[in-house]
Design a protein around this motif. Structure first.
Motif, PDB file in Angstrom:
ATOM      1  N   ASN A 117      55.460   6.134   2.069  1.00 50.48           N
ATOM      2  CA  ASN A 117      55.849   5.153   2.758  1.00 50.48           C
ATOM      3  C   ASN A 117      57.162   4.479   2.084  1.00 50.48           C
ATOM      4  N   ASP A 156      50.498  -0.125   9.980  1.00 53.70           N
ATOM      5  CA  ASP A 156      51.596   0.278   9.725  1.00 53.70           C
ATOM      6  C   ASP A 156      52.642   0.711  10.454  1.00 53.70           C
ATOM      7  N   SER A 157      53.875   0.866  10.041  1.00 61.46           N
ATOM      8  CA  SER A 157      54.885   1.701  10.921  1.00 61.46           C
ATOM      9  C   SER A 157      54.376   2.982  11.079  1.00 61.46           C
TER      10      SER A 157
END
Length: 141
Positions: free
Chosen positions: A70, A98-99
């Motif tokens: 990430n 999360d993205s």
């Protein structure tokens, strides 16, 4: 007194050997250790634990715990959704997801953990840790 220091040195050496074996031997089987720095996966994976991840091509399912890149960090979180070639992950203790990440960011699947071992490994890298486990026993001889 010399016998006491020799016992301390031998105990420290034995402890470091055990830690090294636990961290290095899994690599022979494609399993890599990572130290956990946050509580995002607590209580399943506590802060200070070492997680072991089986590296390699892997297509996770919802509910799997994966380790992935990430940006400039490595994260171990649970897959909560799969969406058109991306995966949505979330730490068990986090409130938000999360993205999305693509499959090429996935390092592998979580295989297990050893609580507190990461704290010990990080301590060994500090000046105090080096002094306690290397300097003092060496000076004892």
């Amino acid at each position: 007194m010399k016998i006491l220091f020799r016992c301390i040195f031998n105990a420290a050496l034995f402890l470091m050997l055990i830690v090294a074996m636990v961290l290095l031997l899994p690599g022979l089987f494609g399993i890599r250790p990572y130290v956990v720095y946050s509580g995002s996966m607590e209580p399943k994976i506590p802060t200070g634990a070492v997680v072991f991840t089986k590296e390699g091509a892997y297509s996770p399912e919802t509910g799997d715990i994966i380790t992935f890149h990430n940006e400039d960090t490595v994260v171990t979180h649970r897959v909560v959704k799969k969406e058109e070639g991306t995966f949505i992950t979330k730490g068990d203790a986090n409130n938000i997801e999360d993205s999305p990440i693509s499959a090429d960011k996935i390092i592998g699947k979580y295989k297990g953990r050893i609580p507190k071992l990461g704290d010990f490994a990080m301590f060994l890298q500090t000046p105090l840790g080096m002094a306690v486990f290397i300097g003092i026993p060496v000076c004892a001889f």
